[in-house]
Design a protein around this motif. Structure first.
Motif, PDB file in Angstrom:
ATOM      1  N   MET A   1      -3.998  37.613  28.675  1.00  0.00           N
ATOM      2  CA  MET A   1      -3.885  37.154  27.297  1.00  0.00           C
ATOM      3  C   MET A   1      -3.744  38.385  26.409  1.00  0.00           C
ATOM      4  SD  MET A   1      -4.115  34.789  24.761  1.00  0.00           S
ATOM      5  CE  MET A   1      -4.252  33.443  25.874  1.00  0.00           C
ATOM      6  N   ASN A   2      -2.679  38.427  25.646  1.00  0.00           N
ATOM      7  CA  ASN A   2      -2.439  39.529  24.723  1.00  0.00           C
ATOM      8  C   ASN A   2      -2.759  39.053  23.316  1.00  0.00           C
ATOM      9  OD1 ASN A   2      -1.631  41.884  23.544  1.00  0.00           O
ATOM     10  ND2 ASN A   2       0.548  41.523  23.782  1.00  0.00           N
ATOM     11  N   SER A   3      -3.728  39.674  22.679  1.00  0.00           N
ATOM     12  CA  SER A   3      -4.097  39.302  21.314  1.00  0.00           C
ATOM     13  C   SER A   3      -4.331  40.560  20.493  1.00  0.00           C
ATOM     14  CB  SER A   3      -5.348  38.424  21.317  1.00  0.00           C
ATOM     15  OG  SER A   3      -6.414  39.118  21.894  1.00  0.00           O
ATOM     16  N   ASP A   4      -4.057  40.451  19.201  1.00  0.00           N
ATOM     17  CA  ASP A   4      -4.295  41.574  18.311  1.00  0.00           C
ATOM     18  C   ASP A   4      -4.472  41.056  16.889  1.00  0.00           C
ATOM     19  OD1 ASP A   4      -1.679  41.631  16.795  1.00  0.00           O
ATOM     20  OD2 ASP A   4      -0.919  41.964  18.809  1.00  0.00           O
ATOM     21  N   ALA A   5      -4.995  41.921  16.036  1.00  0.00           N
ATOM     22  CA  ALA A   5      -5.172  41.594  14.625  1.00  0.00           C
ATOM     23  C   ALA A   5      -4.859  42.833  13.799  1.00  0.00           C
ATOM     24  CB  ALA A   5      -6.592  41.123  14.355  1.00  0.00           C
ATOM     25  N   ASP A   6      -3.972  42.665  12.847  1.00  0.00           N
ATOM     26  CA  ASP A   6      -3.682  43.718  11.881  1.00  0.00           C
ATOM     27  C   ASP A   6      -4.225  43.262  10.535  1.00  0.00           C
ATOM     28  OD1 ASP A   6      -2.258  45.468  13.587  1.00  0.00           O
ATOM     29  OD2 ASP A   6      -0.460  44.242  13.372  1.00  0.00           O
ATOM     30  N   VAL A   7      -4.964  44.138   9.870  1.00  0.00           N
ATOM     31  CA  VAL A   7      -5.590  43.803   8.597  1.00  0.00           C
ATOM     32  C   VAL A   7      -5.108  44.796   7.555  1.00  0.00           C
ATOM     33  CG1 VAL A   7      -7.777  43.525   7.386  1.00  0.00           C
ATOM     34  CG2 VAL A   7      -7.619  42.950   9.822  1.00  0.00           C
ATOM     35  N   THR A   8      -4.607  44.274   6.423  1.00  0.00           N
ATOM     36  CA  THR A   8      -4.145  45.129   5.333  1.00  0.00           C
ATOM     37  C   THR A   8      -4.827  44.693   4.047  1.00  0.00           C
ATOM     38  OG1 THR A   8      -1.984  45.310   6.410  1.00  0.00           O
ATOM     39  CG2 THR A   8      -2.128  45.996   4.117  1.00  0.00           C
ATOM     40  N   TYR A   9      -5.458  45.651   3.368  1.00  0.00           N
ATOM     41  CA  TYR A   9      -6.132  45.396   2.098  1.00  0.00           C
ATOM     42  C   TYR A   9      -5.211  45.828   0.970  1.00  0.00           C
ATOM     43  CZ  TYR A   9      -9.621  46.133  -1.640  1.00  0.00           C
ATOM     44  OH  TYR A   9     -10.321  46.128  -2.822  1.00  0.00           O
ATOM     45  N   TYR A  10      -4.935  44.910   0.045  1.00  0.00           N
ATOM     46  CA  TYR A  10      -4.119  45.188  -1.132  1.00  0.00           C
ATOM     47  C   TYR A  10      -5.029  45.160  -2.362  1.00  0.00           C
ATOM     48  CZ  TYR A  10      -0.199  44.161   1.964  1.00  0.00           C
ATOM     49  OH  TYR A  10       0.693  44.166   3.009  1.00  0.00           O
ATOM     50  N   PRO A  11      -5.602  46.314  -2.761  1.00  0.00           N
ATOM     51  CA  PRO A  11      -6.576  46.333  -3.859  1.00  0.00           C
ATOM     52  C   PRO A  11      -5.986  45.900  -5.203  1.00  0.00           C
ATOM     53  CG  PRO A  11      -6.060  48.575  -3.151  1.00  0.00           C
ATOM     54  CD  PRO A  11      -5.403  47.645  -2.184  1.00  0.00           C
TER      55      PRO A  11
END
Length: 80
Positions: A1-11
């Protein structure tokens, strides 16, 4: 199982964008520096791989927790 999470904060927009691939039913928590849960939400990443989370309006350090059956991720961000 290939899983990932990218998180970007836009202040400037007061949002956090999540891009979760293969994480299935995903829970997102925002916790303050005292360990208090500020917000909680969940979504099915299989149906909605991109998700937006509102950022708290009170200045301080916060932690984001992404939890799913196949992935657990923690990160920090600062609201000024």
């Amino acid at each position: 199982m290939n899983s990932d999470a990218d998180v970007t904060y836009y202040p400037d927009e007061d949002i956090i964008e999540l891009a979760c691939g293969g994480t299935k039913e995903t829970s997102v928590y925002i916790v303050n520096s005292n360990g208090e849960e500020i917000s909680y939400d969940s979504f099915d990443a299989g149906m909605t791989p991109y998700y937006m989370v509102d950022v708290p309006q009170t200045p301080g350090t916060y932690y984001i927790i992404i939890d799913s059956p196949v992935l657990y991720v923690e990160g920090a961000f600062v609201v000024e």
